[in-house]
Design a protein around this motif. Sequence first.
Motif, PDB file in Angstrom:
ATOM      1  N   ASP A  19     -51.853   4.006 -13.873  1.00 35.09           N
ATOM      2  CA  ASP A  19     -53.062   3.428 -13.288  1.00 35.09           C
ATOM      3  C   ASP A  19     -54.305   4.139 -13.804  1.00 35.09           C
ATOM      4  O   ASP A  19     -54.301   5.353 -14.031  1.00 35.09           O
ATOM      5  N   GLY A  20     -55.360   3.381 -13.996  1.00 34.66           N
ATOM      6  CA  GLY A  20     -56.652   3.947 -14.338  1.00 34.66           C
ATOM      7  C   GLY A  20     -57.528   4.030 -13.096  1.00 34.66           C
ATOM      8  O   GLY A  20     -57.455   3.169 -12.215  1.00 34.66           O
ATOM      9  N   VAL A  21     -58.367   5.062 -13.014  1.00 30.46           N
ATOM     10  CA  VAL A  21     -59.195   5.299 -11.831  1.00 30.46           C
ATOM     11  C   VAL A  21     -60.659   5.049 -12.181  1.00 30.46           C
ATOM     12  O   VAL A  21     -61.117   5.373 -13.273  1.00 30.46           O
ATOM     13  N   TRP A  22     -61.384   4.453 -11.229  1.00 29.58           N
ATOM     14  CA  TRP A  22     -62.828   4.287 -11.384  1.00 29.58           C
ATOM     15  C   TRP A  22     -63.507   4.665 -10.072  1.00 29.58           C
ATOM     16  O   TRP A  22     -62.958   4.532  -8.999  1.00 29.58           O
ATOM     17  N   ASP A  23     -64.738   5.199 -10.207  1.00 31.34           N
ATOM     18  CA  ASP A  23     -65.491   5.700  -9.051  1.00 31.34           C
ATOM     19  C   ASP A  23     -66.955   5.327  -9.270  1.00 31.34           C
ATOM     20  O   ASP A  23     -67.597   5.822 -10.194  1.00 31.34           O
ATOM     21  N   HIS A  24     -67.471   4.435  -8.421  1.00 31.39           N
ATOM     22  CA  HIS A  24     -68.812   3.884  -8.617  1.00 31.39           C
ATOM     23  C   HIS A  24     -69.748   4.386  -7.516  1.00 31.39           C
ATOM     24  O   HIS A  24     -69.544   4.116  -6.331  1.00 31.39           O
ATOM     25  N   GLU A  25     -70.777   5.149  -7.933  1.00 31.44           N
ATOM     26  CA  GLU A  25     -71.852   5.535  -7.018  1.00 31.44           C
ATOM     27  C   GLU A  25     -72.921   4.443  -7.092  1.00 31.44           C
ATOM     28  O   GLU A  25     -73.674   4.353  -8.063  1.00 31.44           O
ATOM     29  N   ILE A  26     -72.992   3.619  -6.066  1.00 33.77           N
ATOM     30  CA  ILE A  26     -73.764   2.385  -6.138  1.00 33.77           C
ATOM     31  C   ILE A  26     -75.265   2.656  -6.242  1.00 33.77           C
ATOM     32  O   ILE A  26     -75.976   1.980  -7.000  1.00 33.77           O
ATOM     33  N   GLN A  27     -75.771   3.639  -5.541  1.00 33.20           N
ATOM     34  CA  GLN A  27     -77.218   3.893  -5.555  1.00 33.20           C
ATOM     35  C   GLN A  27     -77.689   4.386  -6.920  1.00 33.20           C
ATOM     36  O   GLN A  27     -78.735   3.965  -7.412  1.00 33.20           O
ATOM     37  N   VAL A  56     -70.906   5.333 -12.950  1.00 32.17           N
ATOM     38  CA  VAL A  56     -69.499   4.995 -12.745  1.00 32.17           C
ATOM     39  C   VAL A  56     -68.642   5.965 -13.539  1.00 32.17           C
ATOM     40  O   VAL A  56     -68.922   6.249 -14.712  1.00 32.17           O
ATOM     41  N   PHE A  57     -67.599   6.473 -12.893  1.00 38.01           N
ATOM     42  CA  PHE A  57     -66.624   7.312 -13.578  1.00 38.01           C
ATOM     43  C   PHE A  57     -65.404   6.465 -13.912  1.00 38.01           C
ATOM     44  O   PHE A  57     -64.851   5.787 -13.063  1.00 38.01           O
ATOM     45  N   TYR A  58     -65.000   6.484 -15.192  1.00 35.22           N
ATOM     46  CA  TYR A  58     -63.778   5.826 -15.637  1.00 35.22           C
ATOM     47  C   TYR A  58     -62.833   6.907 -16.148  1.00 35.22           C
ATOM     48  O   TYR A  58     -63.196   7.678 -17.042  1.00 35.22           O
ATOM     49  N   SER A  59     -61.630   6.960 -15.610  1.00 37.58           N
ATOM     50  CA  SER A  59     -60.688   8.003 -16.014  1.00 37.58           C
ATOM     51  C   SER A  59     -60.216   7.758 -17.444  1.00 37.58           C
ATOM     52  O   SER A  59     -60.342   6.655 -17.989  1.00 37.58           O
ATOM     53  N   ASP A  60     -59.636   8.805 -18.039  1.00 38.73           N
ATOM     54  CA  ASP A  60     -59.121   8.684 -19.408  1.00 38.73           C
ATOM     55  C   ASP A  60     -58.035   7.612 -19.489  1.00 38.73           C
ATOM     56  O   ASP A  60     -57.965   6.866 -20.469  1.00 38.73           O
ATOM     57  N   ALA A 108     -56.954  -4.928  -9.847  1.00 37.95           N
ATOM     58  CA  ALA A 108     -57.984  -3.977  -9.405  1.00 37.95           C
ATOM     59  C   ALA A 108     -57.925  -3.838  -7.891  1.00 37.95           C
ATOM     60  O   ALA A 108     -57.936  -4.835  -7.169  1.00 37.95           O
ATOM     61  N   ARG A 109     -57.828  -2.586  -7.447  1.00 39.99           N
ATOM     62  CA  ARG A 109     -57.888  -2.283  -6.012  1.00 39.99           C
ATOM     63  C   ARG A 109     -59.037  -1.315  -5.791  1.00 39.99           C
ATOM     64  O   ARG A 109     -59.253  -0.411  -6.592  1.00 39.99           O
ATOM     65  N   GLY A 110     -59.756  -1.484  -4.716  1.00 36.14           N
ATOM     66  CA  GLY A 110     -60.858  -0.578  -4.423  1.00 36.14           C
ATOM     67  C   GLY A 110     -61.227  -0.599  -2.952  1.00 36.14           C
ATOM     68  O   GLY A 110     -60.889  -1.537  -2.224  1.00 36.14           O
ATOM     69  N   LYS A 111     -61.949   0.442  -2.542  1.00 36.47           N
ATOM     70  CA  LYS A 111     -62.372   0.525  -1.142  1.00 36.47           C
ATOM     71  C   LYS A 111     -63.670   1.323  -1.073  1.00 36.47           C
ATOM     72  O   LYS A 111     -63.820   2.352  -1.746  1.00 36.47           O
ATOM     73  N   VAL A 112     -64.597   0.831  -0.264  1.00 37.80           N
ATOM     74  CA  VAL A 112     -65.852   1.555  -0.038  1.00 37.80           C
ATOM     75  C   VAL A 112     -65.535   2.808   0.784  1.00 37.80           C
ATOM     76  O   VAL A 112     -64.934   2.725   1.856  1.00 37.80           O
ATOM     77  N   ILE A 136     -67.824   3.310  -3.965  1.00 42.15           N
ATOM     78  CA  ILE A 136     -66.553   2.593  -3.930  1.00 42.15           C
ATOM     79  C   ILE A 136     -65.640   3.192  -4.986  1.00 42.15           C
ATOM     80  O   ILE A 136     -66.067   3.439  -6.123  1.00 42.15           O
ATOM     81  N   VAL A 137     -64.402   3.445  -4.603  1.00 40.72           N
ATOM     82  CA  VAL A 137     -63.424   4.082  -5.482  1.00 40.72           C
ATOM     83  C   VAL A 137     -62.219   3.161  -5.590  1.00 40.72           C
ATOM     84  O   VAL A 137     -61.828   2.505  -4.606  1.00 40.72           O
TER      85      VAL A 137
END
Length: 712
Positions: free
Chosen positions: A215-223, A227-231, A296-300, A312-313
Amino acid sequence: MDSHILINLINNAALLLAMCLVYDALSAREEQLKPGIRQILSGTILGTICIAVMLNPLHWQQGIIFDTRSVLLCVAGLFFAPLTAFTTMIIAVAYRIHLGGNGVWMGVAVILASGSIAMIWKSMKKTGLEATSLAELYVLGLIVHLVMLVLMALLPGPIAMQTLGQIGIPILVVYPVATALLGKLMANRRARNQADAALKESEERWQYALEGSGDGVWDHEIQTGKVFYSDQWKRMLGFARSEIAHTPESWKELIHPEDREKVLEELHRHQRGESPEYLAEYRIRCKDNSYKWVLARGKVTARDQHGNALRIVGTHTDITDRRLLEEQLRQAQKMEAVGQLAGGVAHDFNNILTTIIGRTYLLQSKLGDRKDLLVHAEQVTLAAERATALTQGLLSFSREQVLDLRRISLNETVRKASNIFSRLVREDIEISIQLSEENPVICADESQIIQVLMNLVTNARDAIAGPGTIGIITEAVVLDQYLPMTTGGPIPPGSYAALSVTDTGSGMNGETQKRIFEPFYTTKEVGKGTGLGLSVVYGIIERHNGYISVQSDAGKGSTFSVYLTALAEQSEPQPVNEALVIPKGRGTILLAEDENSVRQMLKTILTENGYRVIEAVNGVDAVLRFSENRHAIDLVLLDMIMPRMNGREAREEILKTRRDVKVLFMSGYSGEILGEGSLEQEGVGFIHKPINPREIIRQLQETLPKRNTESS
């Protein structure tokens, strides 16, 4: 208490604390060094700080100075490795000896005592250093500096008492406090380092788990829009670490245009709090411009006081293989549904053809020498034969056709099929046939192999836009090692009859070759192809335990190669044309057929050929009629599909009454209902619908004499 002395001691303590803060900020870089080198380097830095505070001391008398080196050495002995503490002490001692003066030996003794007392204290502690309290640190500092006051006895007599009287109280006021403050700084530093190490270890385990799962990970700071995208997220799509910008736009640009609106709407719904989680399946573009399916799965994880999403990650899971399997399942279900429909249509159509062929046969037998009328009957027979080939194709597609396996010559089969090719291809396409001189023999259903050839030639014709050539080649091939194939597994060593069909058409790319045998997959225009031809070919070859492969390049044509196990025996002699008049037979036949027109036609043919016929309209009726005439009946002719009781069930009931009765089955379906292996049992035969009158009479004459001989 002299305020000047107190202020100087405080200034020196402040200098020590400031320099230690700087050291704390810079020491993170030491983590990359080996432990021994790192400890010596830390001791060197702390020793340098010692020198710095000794350069700014309280000058008491000639050669007698007071500074906070004892505070630093106490903290070093408590919180640092022994090698670090010893290095600091050695540097401090060396510099103090260098300074010289009346207080040199007291200074050296204080250095050694401060570090040693702290190390002894450390060895006696039962809790972690990170949990050391301010009170404990203050007590330690008080003890160290009480010892320091005792060591003032090493000063010259009158000076010792004077110094103790004027310096003692300020030292006990300032230095234990400084020890507590600096010690707490180190305790907090240690706690922070341990927390960082634990967090790093946890992140490594988390990252390892995610890497293992793919799985690849993403982390979005909306303000902030960052966005962080894992390797792994990037590797999944074939990108290097630096090839994806950490912005939402980089991700949006990769979403398939047909999926983008739906995906973004689902994301915004979750951000607005309208769904418990963000969940979407969509296509995303890889570096090579191909597309993968991802889940894609994510949660605020954070919202402001107004409920607006702040962060949201989520993860991306590659589900391309799963989607492919689901699509194959849907296609298989579609194939099954169409196959059942095709089989049902073929069954009904075969009954109609049986009546047409049978009645035409009766008509021909009555016309005698009326050639002007016989020619019309022959045309009806030819049309029925073409319709028979059509139903065989439907049954082959639905896998409902029984394989009529015989030893056949592959060369002869190609010659027979070549009579059809001229009607399949255009005049501007040349057909070249090269037959093997070794005349390979195979065990196969000839009609099915002809179907394979027809489908391959039709596919080759459609691939040629203008003038071109289709080449058909047969070969006898002996493999002494495994031969890799583009479809399925490799061919094991052995003797094979090889059939290849080559065209000079448009060819295929690699992606098309991977899917060419899938049901309903076609690259032809709408209305010009069903996507079933090559899947039928694949199914037929698979049922013959053979192998098929395709080699093609875009713009350079294609070659389909079929490998079937070769036999050493000669092919069976082909039947010659039979005369219209068939010798009369004898015996009593129980005819069970639910289709009235077929039953009446068969009864007429059998009766005119010398047989006595007892009719039954279904399986239950057949069992009843046989029970009533068990001793008179020589053979039972059963339709496989009948209401109330099918042919197999009727046979089983009949055999309970008399085990030696001969049975022939009729059907346009496969042997599935009959059961695998049942056709090989003694006394069981099979006649394909539509029924050829000459064929059924031939089988009756081959079967009944055995009974007549036995009973004579």
